[in-house]
Design a protein around this motif. Structure first.
Motif: not given
Lengths: 279, 274
Positions: B46, A191, A205-206, B42, A209-210, B38-39, A201-202
Motif C-alpha cells: 500500500t 496484530i 482480505v486482511v 499488504a 480477518i481483523l 501477509f500483513l 491499508i491492508y
C-alpha cells in the motif's frame, strides 16, 4: 488476614492487588524500570508511526493525527486492561507453568482470583501519559468532544477493554487444551501493532480477518471512524463502529464459555512447568 | 574442549525436542509467521502504491526485507534473559555454576543450540513458504532482487546478529542477581531500545537523517538493518565490510561487558537450605 477469605469481592481484589504490588516492589530497580518502559514503549511506537507518516504522508486517507488517534485508543484500552483486569493476559502463562491448580481450588472462582492477582491498578498513574496523548489527538483531529461524543468514547473504550480481554481469554483457554500457546499470544501482540495503522491499508482480505476473525478493528478503527464521522478510508462501513458494544458482549460471553469448556477437559500441566522456554 | 562439543550437541538435541513437543504451538508459530508476513506485504504494498521506489528501494526489495525480519526474529528471540532470571529466582543457578564448563559458556551454548534447532525446524521451512507466498501475493518474484553473493554475506551478518543479541541479552539476564530474579521491566526496556533503532519494522533508510546518524552509533542496527540491507544489495562492497566489522566489534564489546557483569554477579550467589 482470616477475614479476607470471607469478605466481599472488592476487598479481596484490593487485598490481592496490594500483595501483588508488594511482590513487584521486591526489586526497586525492576519496578522503576517498569514505569520507565511504559513511557519508552509509547515513545517507540509513536516514533515509528511518525517516521512512517513522514516518509509516506498518504496512509489510506488518514491524517497523522487520525492515525495517532487510532494508536492512542488502542493503547489506552491495552493499558486499562492490564491495570484492572489482567487475568486473561496472564492465563496462558499460568497454565503453562502449572500454576492454575492453585487458582482452581479458590472459592472465589479461578478467573476472578487471577484477575485480582494479575492486575496492577497503581499503573493508572503511568497511564496518564497515554490519556494525555489521546486528548491531544482528539483535539487535533477536529473532534468536538461534547457530552454525547464523550459518552460514546467512554462506551467504546470500555467495550475495547472487554474485546481485548476476551481475545486474550480465548488464547488462555486454548492453553487448557494445548498447554503451550506462547506463539498465539505473540501473534495477538503482533496484530495489535499492525492495528495501530488504519485497517483499510491492508486490503479487504486482511481487513475482513481483523474485523470478523480477530476483531481488533472494533477496539480502535471502527470507533475512531464513528468519532471522526469518516466516510473515506473506512473498510466496509463506518457504522460498524456502533456495533462495538454488541461485539464486545458477544466476545465476552463466548470467551467465558470457551474458558469453562476448557476447564472441564483441563488436566494439570504442572509436570511441564519450569523446565521449558516459552518461545 | 571435547566437553564443550558434547555439551553443544546435547543442547541442540534438547532444543529440538523442546521446540517440537507442543504440536499446537508449532502450528501456531507457523500460522503467526505467515500472517505477519501477509500483513507486512499488504502494508508495504500500500505504501509503495504510488512510487516505483523509495530511497532507492523497490517494492520487491522491501518485501524481501520484511520477510527477512520475520525470519531473523525467529533466531534473535531466543529467551536467554528469561532462562537466566528463572534460574536465579528458583536458586537452580547454584547447581549450574558447579558444572565443569563455566556457566556463562553453558548459557551461550544453550542459546546456540536453540538457534541451530530453530534454523532447521523453522527458519528454512518458513523461508521457502514465505518466498512462495510473496510470489503469489505480488504476482512477481521478489526473491530475484537477491544475488547469491549478497545472500551468503547476509548469512554471515545474520550469524553475527545472533552473537550480538546473545551477549546483549546475557548482560541484561545477569542483572537478575540484583533484582531478585525479576526482569520484566529491564527486558521490555532492552527490547524497546532495540526495536526502534534496529530496523526491525521500519528500515533505517526511512528515518530522518539526524535519526539515521544517531542509529549509526548504536549497536542495534547490527540486529536487523545490516544483515537485511546486505541481503537486498543496499549495502555492498566496502560498506558491507565496514558494517560487518562494526558488528564484530560490538560483539566483542558486549562479550567483555557480559563477562565483567557475570564476575561481579557470581559473588552475589547465595544458597539457602540444602
Amino acid at each position: 488476614m482470616a477475614s479476607v477469605g470471607a469478605s466481599g469481592p472488592f476487598r479481596f481484589y484490593l487485598h490481592a492487588t496490594r500483595l501483588s504490588f508488594k511482590s513487584r516492589m521486591t526489586s526497586r530497580l525492576n519496578a522503576l524500570t517498569q514505569i520507565a518502559t511504559v513511557l519508552l514503549k509509547e515513545g517507540t511506537q509513536i516514533s515509528l508511526i511518525y517516521i512512517v507518516l513522514q516518509r509516506f504522508p498518504s496512509l489510506g486517507g488518514w491524517s497523522a493525527w487520525e492515525v495517532g488517534l487510532l494508536y492512542s485508543i488502542l493503547s489506552v484500552v491495552r493499558r486499562f486492561m492490564t491495570a484492572f483486569v489482567g487475568g486473561s493476559w496472564a492465563l496462558a502463562r499460568v497454565v503453562f507453568r502449572g500454576e492454575l491448580d492453585d487458582y482452581l481450588v479458590s472459592p472465589r472462582g479461578p478467573l476472578f482470583v487471577l484477575n485480582s492477582r494479575a492486575s496492577a491498578p497503581w499503573r493508572v498513574l503511568t497511564n496518564l501519559s497515554i490519556i494525555a496523548i489521546l486528548a491531544i489527538c482528539i483535539r487535533q483531529s477536529g473532534i468536538v468532544l461534547d457530552v454525547r461524543a464523550a459518552a460514546s468514547l467512554a462506551a467504546m473504550l470500555i467495550s475495547g477493554v472487554a474485546i481485548l480481554y476476551s481475545l486474550y481469554l480465548f488464547v488462555g483457554s486454548a492453553a487448557l487444551w494445548a498447554v503451550q500457546v506462547s506463539a498465539l499470544r505473540d501473534l495477538l501482540s503482533e496484530i495489535q501493532e499492525f492495528a495501530s495503522y488504519p485497517l483499510n491499508i491492508y486490503g479487504t482480505v486482511v481487513g475482513a480477518i481483523l474485523t470478523v476473525l480477530v476483531p481488533v478493528g472494533f477496539i480502535n478503527y471502527y470507533p475512531a471512524a464513528v468519532l471522526l464521522a469518516k466516510v473515506d478510508g473506512v473498510l466496509f462501513s463506518q457504522h460498524l463502529g456502533l456495533l462495538t458494544p454488541l461485539v464486545s458482549a458477544l466476545l465476552v460471553a463466548s470467551s467465558l464459555l470457551a474458558f469453562r469448556f476448557g476447564l472441564r477437559r483441563y488436566a494439570s500441566a504442572s509436570v511441564v512447568g519450569g523446565g521449558h522456554s516459552e518461545n | 574442549m571435547a566437553d564443550w562439543g558434547r555439551y553443544l550437541r546435547g543442547a541442540i538435541r534438547v532444543a529440538i525436542k523442546n521446540s517440537t513437543i507442543f504440536r499446537a504451538n508449532v502450528v501456531s508459530q507457523l500460522t503467526g509467521a505467515v500472517f505477519t508476513a501477509f500483513l507486512l506485504i499488504a502494508f508495504w504494498s500500500t505504501l509503495f502504491r504510488d512510487a516505483a521506489s523509495v530511497e532507492g528501494i523497490s517494492l520487491n526489495a522491501m518485501i524481501v526485507y520484511a520477510i527477512g525480519t520475520v525470519l531473523l526474529t525467529v533466531v534473535l528471540n531466543v529467551p536467554i534473559e528469561e532462562e537466566l532470571g528463572a534460574k536465579i529466582r528458583s536458586g537452580d543457578v547454584a547447581l549450574s555454576v558447579t558444572r565443569p564448563i563455566p556457566y556463562p559458556a553453558t548459557v551461550f551454548m544453550d542459546a546456540l543450540g536453540e538457534v541451530v534447532a530453530r534454523v532447521f525446524i523453522r527458519v528454512i521451512p518458513y523461508a521457502l513458504l514465505l518466498g512462495a507466498l510473496s510470489m503469489v501475493l505480488t504476482r512477481s518474484s521478489p526473491l530475484t532482487t537477491v544475488s547469491i553473493p549478497s545472500f551468503l554475506v547476509a548469512v554471515v551478518s545474520g550469524a553475527l546478529a545472533v552473537g550480538l543479541s546473545s551477549f546483549y541479552q546475557m548482560i541484561f539476564g545477569t542483572l537478575a542477581f540484583w533484582t531478585a530474579g525479576q526482569l520484566y521491566g529491564l527486558v521490555v526496556a532492552r527490547r524497546e531500545l532495540a526495536r526502534l533503532t534496529s530496523g526491525a519494522f521500519v528500515p533505517l533508510w526511512f528515518f530522518p537523517e539526524w535519526a539515521q546518524g544517531v542509529a549509526a552509533y548504536l549497536p542495534f542496527q547490527g540486529l536487523f538493518h545490516v544483515p537485511l540491507s546486505i541481503l537486498i544489495g543496499k549495502l555492498d562492497g566496502a560498506q558491507a565490510v565496514r558494517s560487518l566489522s562494526l558488528q564484530a566489534i560490538w560483539i566483542l564489546v558486549f562479550f567483555a561487558i557480559a563477562l565483567a557483569v557475570w564476575r561481579r554477579a557470581s559473588r552475589r550467589i547465595e544458597v539457602q537450605g540444602g
